[in-house]
Design an enzyme around this catalytic site. Structure first.
Site, PDB file in Angstrom:
ATOM      1  N   LEU A  73       0.812  -1.226   0.000  1.00 19.20           N
ATOM      2  CA  LEU A  73       0.000   0.000   0.000  1.00 19.20           C
ATOM      3  C   LEU A  73       0.842   1.270   0.000  1.00 19.20           C
ATOM      4  O   LEU A  73       0.531   2.259   0.670  1.00 19.20           O
ATOM      5  CB  LEU A  73      -0.950   0.015   1.209  1.00 19.20           C
ATOM      6  CG  LEU A  73      -1.956  -1.131   1.269  1.00 19.20           C
ATOM      7  CD1 LEU A  73      -2.704  -1.104   2.596  1.00 19.20           C
ATOM      8  CD2 LEU A  73      -2.939  -1.057   0.106  1.00 19.20           C
ATOM      9  N   ASN A  99      -9.824   3.692  -3.521  1.00 24.86           N
ATOM     10  CA  ASN A  99      -9.674   2.517  -2.677  1.00 24.86           C
ATOM     11  C   ASN A  99      -9.096   2.966  -1.341  1.00 24.86           C
ATOM     12  O   ASN A  99      -8.016   3.563  -1.292  1.00 24.86           O
ATOM     13  CB  ASN A  99      -8.748   1.501  -3.357  1.00 24.86           C
ATOM     14  CG  ASN A  99      -8.518   0.251  -2.527  1.00 24.86           C
ATOM     15  OD1 ASN A  99      -7.741   0.261  -1.585  1.00 24.86           O
ATOM     16  ND2 ASN A  99      -9.181  -0.825  -2.892  1.00 24.86           N
ATOM     17  N   CYS A 130      -6.830  -5.471   4.929  1.00 28.34           N
ATOM     18  CA  CYS A 130      -5.700  -4.901   5.660  1.00 28.34           C
ATOM     19  C   CYS A 130      -5.607  -5.487   7.066  1.00 28.34           C
ATOM     20  O   CYS A 130      -6.617  -5.804   7.692  1.00 28.34           O
ATOM     21  CB  CYS A 130      -5.855  -3.384   5.765  1.00 28.34           C
ATOM     22  SG  CYS A 130      -5.919  -2.563   4.179  1.00 28.34           S
ATOM     23  N   GLY A 243     -10.630 -10.878 -10.684  1.00 24.95           N
ATOM     24  CA  GLY A 243      -9.723 -11.981 -10.390  1.00 24.95           C
ATOM     25  C   GLY A 243      -9.408 -12.762 -11.655  1.00 24.95           C
ATOM     26  O   GLY A 243     -10.154 -13.636 -12.057  1.00 24.95           O
TER      27      GLY A 243
END
Length: 303
Positions: A73, A99, A130, A243
């Site tokens: 990140l 995001n 996270c 994905g």
């Protein structure tokens, strides 16, 4: 031309194709290759309350049919986004979505509150994969309680469309999806990367500095499709599928499985024009099969 318009909560998109966070920068990086205004939505890289340097190198590794990343990140924080990035991208004629990531619930809430004030940002995507530093590093999104807790807190602070990005590293993703729906999510996006690792046999060491990282690319597509199909039967809110989408055909499969929209991630790193190719491919598919509207094939899988 078929009607490609889709709605994700209050978010109205000209087509169901979006970019996945972390694979498309802030959008402007791709403007030399495509008309980025053609994309239904651009999800910018993960943004945190404070600046993050990310993980040490090496933090990316190619794997069979995919790649591992452990970027960590890396970003300059939400204030930098507001003051420097936002003025440059706010005039792009598409949906710009941020995001949002954090290490504590308070971080998520403060970041969401700041972004809520930006007129040209109609939605956020909450990354609940996270690690919660107050709970020993366990990701928020791997338990129903953790997922519900952070979504409920952000929902109180954030007034626009709230998309929650789900982790595949769980036993039953439908339980997590229901938990975030019950606590105010307008939509769920899935899947985030799968936990994996790579080893250099000659040095007998992990390739990534963090040992493990997030697996993306074609290798995860069957798992992502299965999870989208399961979640589509479990919740009433719109699903954004991602994905391993490498072509229009992959995108159509996700829509048939129950996704209202899709995100393209790793494929952007291989072909910077892939998003518009997928948009055109979906349209051609609908024309060939005599569908007037992309919404007519959402969840149209015959089982």
């Amino acid at each position: 031309m078929a009607d490609l318009n889709v709605n994700i909560g209050e978010l109205r998109m000209k087509n169901p194709v979006m970019t996945a966070s972390g694979t498309f920068g802030y959008g402007e990086e791709f403007s030399d290759f495509i008309d980025i205004a053609r994309i239904g939505g651009i999800i910018v890289k993960g943004t945190t309350l404070h600046k993050r340097e990310g993980n040490p190198y090496p933090r990316m590794a190619e794997t069979p049919s995919g790649m591992l990343n452990a970027v960590g990140l890396q970003n300059k924080g939400v204030d930098y986004f507001v003051n420097t990035i936002y003025p440059r991208i706010k005039s792009i004629n598409t949906n710009i979505i941020v995001n949002v990531s954090g290490s504590t619930i308070e971080d998520y809430v403060k970041t969401a509150e700041i972004i809520n004030e930006l007129d040209k940002i109609p939605a956020i995507e909450l990354n609940i994969s996270c690690p919660n530093v107050k709970k020993g590093g366990m990701a928020f999104g791997v338990t129903c309680h953790g997922a519900a807790e952070v979504v409920k807190a952000v929902r109180l602070a954030y007034k626009k469309t709230l998309i929650v990005k789900l982790s595949p590293n769980v036993t039953d993703i439908t339980e997590i999806a229901r938990a975030v729906e019950e606590n105010g999510a307008d939509s769920v996006s899935l899947i985030n990367t799968m936990l994996g690792m790579a080893i250099n046999a000659e040095t007998r060491r992990p390739i990534l500095s963090t040992i493990t990282g997030g697996l993306s690319g074609p290798a995860v597509k069957p798992v992502a499709l299965r999870m989208v199909w399961q979640v589509a039967k479990a919740v009433k809110i719109p699903i954004i599928g991602l994905g391993g989408i490498m072509s229009w055909k992959d995108a159509v499969e996700f829509i048939l499985a129950g996704a209202s929209a899709v995100q393209i991630g790793t494929a952007n790193l291989i072909d910077p024009t892939i998003t518009v190719k997928v948009i055109d491919g979906i349209n051609n598919y609908l024309d060939r099969h005599n569908y007037k509207n992309v919404r007519d094939i959402t969840g149209a899988l015959k089982v």
